[in-house]
Enzyme design. Structure first.
Site, PDB file in Angstrom:
ATOM      1  N   LYS A 121       1.053  -1.216   0.064  1.00 31.36           N
ATOM      2  CA  LYS A 121      -0.049   0.065  -0.006  1.00 31.36           C
ATOM      3  C   LYS A 121       0.938   1.226  -0.118  1.00 31.36           C
ATOM      4  O   LYS A 121       0.482   2.169  -0.582  1.00 31.36           O
ATOM      5  CB  LYS A 121      -1.015  -0.027   1.402  1.00 31.36           C
TER       6      LYS A 121
ATOM      7  N   GLN B  54      -5.309  -2.085   9.143  1.00 30.78           N
ATOM      8  CA  GLN B  54      -5.020  -3.422   8.419  1.00 30.78           C
ATOM      9  C   GLN B  54      -5.627  -4.593   9.435  1.00 30.78           C
ATOM     10  O   GLN B  54      -5.164  -4.518  10.628  1.00 30.78           O
ATOM     11  CB  GLN B  54      -3.260  -3.761   8.255  1.00 30.78           C
TER      12      GLN B  54
ATOM     13  N   ASP C  28     -11.744   1.801   3.199  1.00 29.37           N
ATOM     14  CA  ASP C  28     -11.825   0.280   3.118  1.00 29.37           C
ATOM     15  C   ASP C  28     -13.373   0.009   2.968  1.00 29.37           C
ATOM     16  O   ASP C  28     -13.638  -0.896   2.289  1.00 29.37           O
ATOM     17  CB  ASP C  28     -11.564  -0.499   4.432  1.00 29.37           C
TER      18      ASP C  28
HETATM   19  N1  GUN Z   1      -6.784  -7.584   5.577  1.00 25.54           N
HETATM   20  C1  GUN Z   1      -7.036  -8.526   4.323  1.00 25.54           C
HETATM   21  N2  GUN Z   1      -7.776  -7.714   3.568  1.00 25.54           N
HETATM   22  C2  GUN Z   1      -8.022  -6.283   3.892  1.00 25.54           C
HETATM   23  C3  GUN Z   1      -8.459  -5.092   3.581  1.00 25.54           C
HETATM   24  O1  GUN Z   1      -9.040  -5.121   2.356  1.00 25.54           O
HETATM   25  N3  GUN Z   1      -8.500  -4.030   4.402  1.00 25.54           N
HETATM   26  C4  GUN Z   1      -7.849  -4.351   5.569  1.00 25.54           C
HETATM   27  N4  GUN Z   1      -8.025  -3.089   6.283  1.00 25.54           N
HETATM   28  N5  GUN Z   1      -7.273  -5.392   5.952  1.00 25.54           N
HETATM   29  C5  GUN Z   1      -7.347  -6.433   5.163  1.00 25.54           C
END
Ligand code: GUN
Length: 282
Positions: free
Chosen positions: A51, A95, A118
């Site tokens: 990211k 996350q 998200d």
């Molecule tokens: N863990 C697995 N996929 C995701 C996601 O799309 N966003 C976040 N914040 N955590 C994750």
């Protein structure tokens, strides 16, 4: 045909970079994404690194806050409150998964809805299910973009989603329904799963088990979207939820792992960050 999420996302990110380059002159700054990583789970570390790298490519400012797995829920909520109050933060991503002693739902609900890149906040989820404007969750959004880029017709087709998580299974089912597919959501308790999946014109697999979908479960000519990111217990290499080698000859369209859905998820996160930034400028 193999849909390269890597190539599609590279094109989309290049377009976004051009757009973002015009922002300092128009708005005085670039979008700012704050990412919180709790603990050192290798998968999560790798996602968060990806990211940050994508942010740099697009010209988005990225602040990654790393905290030990021992952080208390109150401390984490305190960090979120600060980021919510910071007018120069446009997007906040925590996350997942979080350590067991932290209530994930409470953390997600604490994020300012307008900074929820998200699309996990309860108000964003509600808006999605009511077809109101909202931030779409990144993986489902990326999947629809891939299908459209590959020229896959969705309306009127049978779509089967394996998995019913809040992050992928449920929202992708809703987006497919919004595209007028006939949608079935299958899961670990589905009776005669292979019979259900063989009906699929479009099969989306998000179950989190290496090579779970075998060739006998897929119809000739099906479109197969593999959301899984697993370690192959035999080779130790990354692999999806789909037995790619066995299914690729049968599928009309399939996504690889790595280089399929994963890069599209990150690409959509960049898009969502820009959207949250632009919504604020209005
Ligand atoms: N863990 C697995 N996929 C995701 C996601 O799309 N966003 C976040 N914040 N955590 C994750």
């Amino acid at each position: 045909m193999i849909i390269s999420g890597k190539e599609l996302s590279a094109r989309l990110k290049a377009d976004m970079a051009e757009e973002v380059a015009t922002f300092p002159a128009k708005y005085g700054r670039v979008p700012h994404l704050a990412v919180i990583l709790v603990g050192e789970d290798p998968g999560s570390v790798s996602y968060v690194t990806g990211k940050a790298k994508a942010s740099a490519e697009v010209g988005i400012r990225n602040t990654t806050i790393r905290k030990p797995a021992t952080i208390t829920e109150a401390e984490l909520l305190g960090i979120i409150a600060e980021l919510n109050a910071d007018v120069e933060v446009d997007g906040i991503l925590v996350q997942l998964p979080l350590p067991k002693h932290i209530d994930e739902d409470r953390v997600i609900a604490a994020i300012d809805k307008t900074k929820d890149v998200d699309g996990f906040h309860p108000l964003n989820v509600a808006a999605l299910w009511q077809k109101q404007p909202c931030t779409l969750p990144c993986t489902p959004k990326g999947i629809i973009k891939m299908l459209k880029a590959a020229g896959v017709g969705i309306a009127g087709r049978e779509a089967v989603v394996i998995g019913r998580s809040n992050i992928v299974g449920l929202p992708v089912a809703k987006l497919l329904l919004d595209e007028n597919a006939t949608v079935t959501v299958a899961h670990s308790r589905t009776r005669d799963l292979a019979e259900v999946t063989r009906r699929a014109d479009i099969l989306v697999v998000a179950i989190g088990r290496p090579k779970f979908v075998t060739a006998d479960m897929v119809a000739e000519g099906a479109v197969v979207i593999d959301v899984g990111v697993n370690r192959d217990p035999e080779s130790g290499k990354l692999c999806g939820d789909v037995d790619f080698a066995a299914i690729e000859p049968k599928a009309s369209v399939i996504t690889p792992v790595p280089g399929g859905v994963g890069p599209m998820t990150i690409c959509c996160l960049m898009e969502n960050t820009i959207e949250c930034f632009l919504n604020k400028q209005k």
